[in-house]
Design an enzyme around this catalytic site. Sequence first.
Site, PDB file in Angstrom:
ATOM      1  N   PHE A 150      -2.516   2.698  -3.766  1.00 48.83           N
ATOM      2  CA  PHE A 150      -2.635   2.663  -2.773  1.00 48.83           C
ATOM      3  C   PHE A 150      -3.225   1.450  -1.832  1.00 48.83           C
ATOM      4  CE2 PHE A 150      -7.153   2.986  -1.612  1.00 48.83           C
ATOM      5  CZ  PHE A 150      -7.739   2.705  -2.699  1.00 48.83           C
ATOM      6  N   LYS A 151      -3.894   0.579  -2.614  1.00 50.20           N
ATOM      7  CA  LYS A 151      -4.366  -0.708  -1.982  1.00 50.20           C
ATOM      8  C   LYS A 151      -3.101  -1.477  -1.131  1.00 50.20           C
ATOM      9  CE  LYS A 151      -8.727  -1.119  -4.638  1.00 50.20           C
ATOM     10  NZ  LYS A 151      -8.423  -0.028  -5.552  1.00 50.20           N
ATOM     11  N   ASP A 152      -2.093  -1.267  -1.584  1.00 49.43           N
ATOM     12  CA  ASP A 152      -0.894  -1.773  -0.705  1.00 49.43           C
ATOM     13  C   ASP A 152      -0.976  -1.569   0.562  1.00 49.43           C
ATOM     14  OD1 ASP A 152       0.586  -2.934  -2.926  1.00 49.43           O
ATOM     15  OD2 ASP A 152       1.713  -1.255  -3.345  1.00 49.43           O
TER      16      ASP A 152
END
Length: 442
Positions: free
Chosen positions: A106-108
């Site tokens: 999710f850090k994308d």
Amino acid sequence: MKYYSTNRQSPKISFKEAVIKGLPQDKGLFFPEKVPTLSAAFFEALPGMALPEVAYKVLQPYVAEDISPVALRQICDEVFNFPIPLAKVEDGIYSLELFHGPTCAFKDVGARFMSRCLQTFAEPDKPITVLVATSGDTGSAVANGFLGVENIDVVILYPSGGVSDIQEMQFTTLGQNIHAVAVDGSFDDCQRLVKQAFADPELSRDMQLSSANSINVARWLPQMVYYFYAWGQWRNQQDTTTEVTFSVPSGNFGNLAAGVLARQMGLPIKYFVAATNLNKIVPAYLESGEYTPAPSVATIANAMDVGSPNNFPRILEIFRNEYENLKAVVKGYWTADEPIRETIKAVQEQGGYLLDPHGAIAFMALKEQLPTLQTDGIFLETAHPAKFKQTIDEVLGADIALPDQLAVFLGRPKQASHIPNQFEALAELLQEHHKIHTPTGN
Ligand SMILES: *Cc1c(COP(=O)(O)O)cnc(C)c1O
């Protein structure tokens, strides 16, 4: 929209300044001075809305003074160009799959949004050097997010020999404007070096340094978008009388803080569960009222091995430090490693859904608490299970396949500088980089 510091000892500043600075002088966290609410018409239209459109509508009020509507549309189209599907795991429990981006976590979302914001703000004769320390996942998300972005140079510090092979490949094989630096030291040493660089008057005189740390508002705010989008997808599958709980696997608590802010904007979320591994500072606080940071403990959900959650003050800010109100909305849950393994195996065997160790914790939290909460549940599946291949293979007795995004890195040559654990070595390296990358040559 202006941003103030949660410690209230620094002046209010613009979104642009908050993104470049990262952290207020008084060591608080930047926070928007108003939380805008979205209209009833927006929520009615939400179930049919495309992801980039949701992003535009949610983020526009936070950035409007510094990013034009046209530029913001383009940023949202670029950042949210991969699917974020809501998958049904069993009756009343859904997985929000946040792992379909370029680094499978999710850090994308935050890293890509921040990179486009900085690109909008950087000037050709004033390039920005993004300096970041990583224990693994942040490095890959930031490296991929900033790859090829003009006028921005990225320097990633990581503990030499202290990250997994696949993680190291994800940020040492890219080339272009991404420079990896292996430090003879621990992750904490890397973080200390980064802090020292920001505090160094010579470096800040000679170059524009910026941090891509998870507390940066440009990484934090876009995480709201997928709560709205998930709710829209869930509504498409549900009648209108049911309510919903979001279960969030948490470490630094940026993700959960974004969900709570989305609720503040009007998104009808009934409850949240703050789901953690043995690093249970926040669940313990929700239970006892005592907030006691502690050294982090290593677990198989290692992206959540955080003993001092640095985004938690934002959650307190949203609830105006009113403990009872916070407790009424945010529930706590924590677990040790062994039950995580058992759950991954059981869920795979029963329904064929493969959880990663982080998502598994959030799933377990819903299984335990939904009977009491009496709502549907959505858990955030924050990373692709193959990112934790060793653990998953051991649990299942299998050899799971890497998704294409990860497989492409195999066999590519790694390139990294290597420095001793000394600030002088880092300072010299940064000055060298700066000389090479400043077009005017001075
Ligand atoms: C970073 C990370 C988390 C924790 O997110 P926070 O916003 O720090 O709470 C959870 N799962 C995975 C896979 C992560 O990489």
